[in-house]
Scaffold this motif. Structure first.
Motif, PDB file in Angstrom:
ATOM      1  N   ASN A 135       0.849  -1.189   0.000  1.00 19.25           N
ATOM      2  CA  ASN A 135       0.000   0.000   0.000  1.00 19.25           C
ATOM      3  C   ASN A 135       0.886   1.241   0.000  1.00 19.25           C
ATOM      4  OD1 ASN A 135      -1.975   1.897   0.333  1.00 19.25           O
ATOM      5  ND2 ASN A 135      -2.966   0.863   2.050  1.00 19.25           N
ATOM      6  N   HIS A 136       0.671   2.133  -0.975  1.00 18.90           N
ATOM      7  CA  HIS A 136       1.477   3.344  -1.075  1.00 18.90           C
ATOM      8  C   HIS A 136       0.976   4.446  -0.145  1.00 18.90           C
ATOM      9  CE1 HIS A 136       3.880   1.898  -4.450  1.00 18.90           C
ATOM     10  NE2 HIS A 136       2.776   1.303  -4.860  1.00 18.90           N
ATOM     11  N   LEU A 137      -0.206   4.281   0.415  1.00 20.83           N
ATOM     12  CA  LEU A 137      -0.781   5.185   1.403  1.00 20.83           C
ATOM     13  C   LEU A 137      -0.930   6.618   0.893  1.00 20.83           C
ATOM     14  CD1 LEU A 137       1.188   3.908   4.515  1.00 20.83           C
ATOM     15  CD2 LEU A 137      -1.153   3.342   3.896  1.00 20.83           C
ATOM     16  N   GLY A 138      -0.986   6.803  -0.416  1.00 16.39           N
ATOM     17  CA  GLY A 138      -1.186   8.130  -0.980  1.00 16.39           C
ATOM     18  C   GLY A 138      -0.038   9.080  -0.731  1.00 16.39           C
ATOM     19  N   ARG A 139       1.182   8.566  -0.643  1.00 22.03           N
ATOM     20  CA  ARG A 139       2.346   9.389  -0.331  1.00 22.03           C
ATOM     21  C   ARG A 139       3.484   9.073  -1.277  1.00 22.03           C
ATOM     22  NH1 ARG A 139      -0.634   8.811   4.039  1.00 22.03           N
ATOM     23  NH2 ARG A 139      -0.523  10.330   5.694  1.00 22.03           N
ATOM     24  N   THR A 140       4.429   9.990  -1.356  1.00 21.87           N
ATOM     25  CA  THR A 140       5.638   9.716  -2.116  1.00 21.87           C
ATOM     26  C   THR A 140       6.483   8.710  -1.345  1.00 21.87           C
ATOM     27  OG1 THR A 140       6.844  11.526  -1.073  1.00 21.87           O
ATOM     28  CG2 THR A 140       5.629  12.031  -3.102  1.00 21.87           C
ATOM     29  N   ALA A 141       7.471   8.141  -1.991  1.00 27.16           N
ATOM     30  CA  ALA A 141       8.290   7.109  -1.356  1.00 27.16           C
ATOM     31  C   ALA A 141       9.033   7.655  -0.142  1.00 27.16           C
ATOM     32  CB  ALA A 141       9.280   6.536  -2.366  1.00 27.16           C
ATOM     33  N   SER A 142       9.573   8.864  -0.243  1.00 28.08           N
ATOM     34  CA  SER A 142      10.329   9.422   0.880  1.00 28.08           C
ATOM     35  C   SER A 142       9.403   9.767   2.049  1.00 28.08           C
ATOM     36  CB  SER A 142      11.103  10.666   0.438  1.00 28.08           C
ATOM     37  OG  SER A 142      10.214  11.640  -0.067  1.00 28.08           O
ATOM     38  N   HIS A 143       8.216  10.290   1.740  1.00 26.03           N
ATOM     39  CA  HIS A 143       7.259  10.607   2.800  1.00 26.03           C
ATOM     40  C   HIS A 143       6.787   9.329   3.492  1.00 26.03           C
ATOM     41  CE1 HIS A 143       3.244  12.814   3.951  1.00 26.03           C
ATOM     42  NE2 HIS A 143       3.932  12.404   4.999  1.00 26.03           N
ATOM     43  N   ARG A 159       2.308   0.506  22.058  1.00 22.16           N
ATOM     44  CA  ARG A 159       0.985   0.495  21.422  1.00 22.16           C
ATOM     45  C   ARG A 159       0.700   1.879  20.860  1.00 22.16           C
ATOM     46  NH1 ARG A 159      -4.392  -0.738  24.827  1.00 22.16           N
ATOM     47  NH2 ARG A 159      -3.651  -2.854  24.638  1.00 22.16           N
ATOM     48  N   ILE A 160       0.223   1.939  19.611  1.00 20.80           N
ATOM     49  CA  ILE A 160      -0.173   3.214  19.034  1.00 20.80           C
ATOM     50  C   ILE A 160      -1.507   3.048  18.317  1.00 20.80           C
ATOM     51  CG2 ILE A 160       2.151   4.144  18.792  1.00 20.80           C
ATOM     52  CD1 ILE A 160       2.056   3.431  15.838  1.00 20.80           C
ATOM     53  N   THR A 161      -2.254   4.135  18.224  1.00 21.23           N
ATOM     54  CA  THR A 161      -3.538   4.151  17.525  1.00 21.23           C
ATOM     55  C   THR A 161      -3.355   4.886  16.208  1.00 21.23           C
ATOM     56  OG1 THR A 161      -4.685   4.188  19.638  1.00 21.23           O
ATOM     57  CG2 THR A 161      -5.949   4.808  17.695  1.00 21.23           C
ATOM     58  N   THR A 162      -3.827   4.297  15.134  1.00 22.49           N
ATOM     59  CA  THR A 162      -3.671   4.874  13.803  1.00 22.49           C
ATOM     60  C   THR A 162      -4.771   4.315  12.905  1.00 22.49           C
ATOM     61  OG1 THR A 162      -2.108   5.182  11.988  1.00 22.49           O
ATOM     62  CG2 THR A 162      -2.029   3.077  13.130  1.00 22.49           C
ATOM     63  N   THR A 163      -4.716   4.633  11.620  1.00 25.80           N
ATOM     64  CA  THR A 163      -5.700   4.073  10.704  1.00 25.80           C
ATOM     65  C   THR A 163      -5.347   2.615  10.405  1.00 25.80           C
ATOM     66  OG1 THR A 163      -4.503   4.770   8.735  1.00 25.80           O
ATOM     67  CG2 THR A 163      -6.120   6.311   9.624  1.00 25.80           C
ATOM     68  N   LEU A 164      -6.307   1.879   9.946  1.00 26.65           N
ATOM     69  CA  LEU A 164      -6.111   0.455   9.695  1.00 26.65           C
ATOM     70  C   LEU A 164      -5.071   0.230   8.595  1.00 26.65           C
ATOM     71  CD1 LEU A 164      -7.000  -2.429  10.346  1.00 26.65           C
ATOM     72  CD2 LEU A 164      -8.785  -2.184   8.628  1.00 26.65           C
ATOM     73  N   ALA A 165      -5.113   1.026   7.534  1.00 28.56           N
ATOM     74  CA  ALA A 165      -4.161   0.856   6.438  1.00 28.56           C
ATOM     75  C   ALA A 165      -2.731   1.121   6.902  1.00 28.56           C
ATOM     76  CB  ALA A 165      -4.520   1.781   5.283  1.00 28.56           C
ATOM     77  N   LYS A 166      -2.547   2.167   7.708  1.00 31.76           N
ATOM     78  CA  LYS A 166      -1.208   2.475   8.219  1.00 31.76           C
ATOM     79  C   LYS A 166      -0.737   1.402   9.192  1.00 31.76           C
ATOM     80  CE  LYS A 166      -1.529   7.485   7.897  1.00 31.76           C
ATOM     81  NZ  LYS A 166      -1.658   8.712   8.697  1.00 31.76           N
ATOM     82  N   ALA A 167      -1.646   0.865   9.994  1.00 25.89           N
ATOM     83  CA  ALA A 167      -1.269  -0.180  10.939  1.00 25.89           C
ATOM     84  C   ALA A 167      -0.803  -1.435  10.204  1.00 25.89           C
ATOM     85  CB  ALA A 167      -2.449  -0.510  11.857  1.00 25.89           C
ATOM     86  N   LYS A 168      -1.497  -1.793   9.128  1.00 28.31           N
ATOM     87  CA  LYS A 168      -1.095  -2.972   8.357  1.00 28.31           C
ATOM     88  C   LYS A 168       0.243  -2.737   7.661  1.00 28.31           C
ATOM     89  CE  LYS A 168      -5.683  -4.863   7.505  1.00 28.31           C
ATOM     90  NZ  LYS A 168      -6.704  -5.146   6.492  1.00 28.31           N
ATOM     91  N   ALA A 169       0.456  -1.530   7.151  1.00 29.52           N
ATOM     92  CA  ALA A 169       1.731  -1.213   6.514  1.00 29.52           C
ATOM     93  C   ALA A 169       2.857  -1.206   7.548  1.00 29.52           C
ATOM     94  CB  ALA A 169       1.646   0.139   5.817  1.00 29.52           C
TER      95      ALA A 169
END
Length: 161
Positions: free
Chosen positions: A8-16, A33-43
């Motif tokens: 998942n590219h997460l809508g960001r450039t590679a460096s970001h 433990r941190i809380t974040t979005t599901l896509a970011k957690a999987k990445a």
């Protein structure tokens, strides 16, 4: 076309994306433990698990490789110290992602990601007895067999009565 582009590219450039995952990995290692979005957690899970595997072998090269990803010497020290001691016998699966529902502002799927060996609440809860569909015993009969009731009074006040 996006053939063979699996992560998942997460809508960001590679460096970001690399900077964001590095910062999230440092936060996860330091806070457990941190809380974040599901896509970011999987990445983040795919990003941090190889680093935790690398920390099992504590040598100079492993520390340099992990530092290249994290860029935080305190996080590297924590990873090779406290975290490595807890995950030494675990063959993988160092993190857990638990869904929390949607965020109110933009309805994004939220989740928290945590290090498995550092969650005291999950470790202390006893596992519930398995219920099978074939069982014909009532729930009351099963509890009586499992724990017989003691007849003796437990306190001195009860003895006096």
């Amino acid at each position: 076309m996006r053939h063979n582009k699996k992560f998942n590219h997460l809508g960001r450039t590679a460096s970001h994306r690399a900077a964001m995952l590095s910062n999230m990995a440092v936060s996860l290692i330091m806070h457990k433990r941190i809380t974040t979005t599901l896509a970011k957690a999987k990445a983040l899970k795919k990003y941090v698990e190889p680093l935790i595997t690398r920390c099992k072998k504590d040598d100079t090269n492993s520390r340099r490789v992990v530092f290249r990803y994290l860029q935080d010497k305190y996080a590297v020290k924590e990873l090779f110290g406290e975290v490595a001691a807890k995950v030494a016998d675990r063959p993988g699966g160092y993190t857990r992602v638990i869904k929390l529902g949607t965020r109110q502002g933009d309805a994004a799927e939220m989740a928290f990601i945590e290090l498995v060996d550092f969650d005291e609440n999950m470790a202390k809860t006893p596992k519930a007895a398995k219920k099978t569909r074939r069982s014909r015993k009532s729930a009351a009969a099963q509890t009586e067999e499992a724990a017989p009731v003691a007849e003796a009074p437990a306190t001195e006040e009860a003895k006096a009565e």
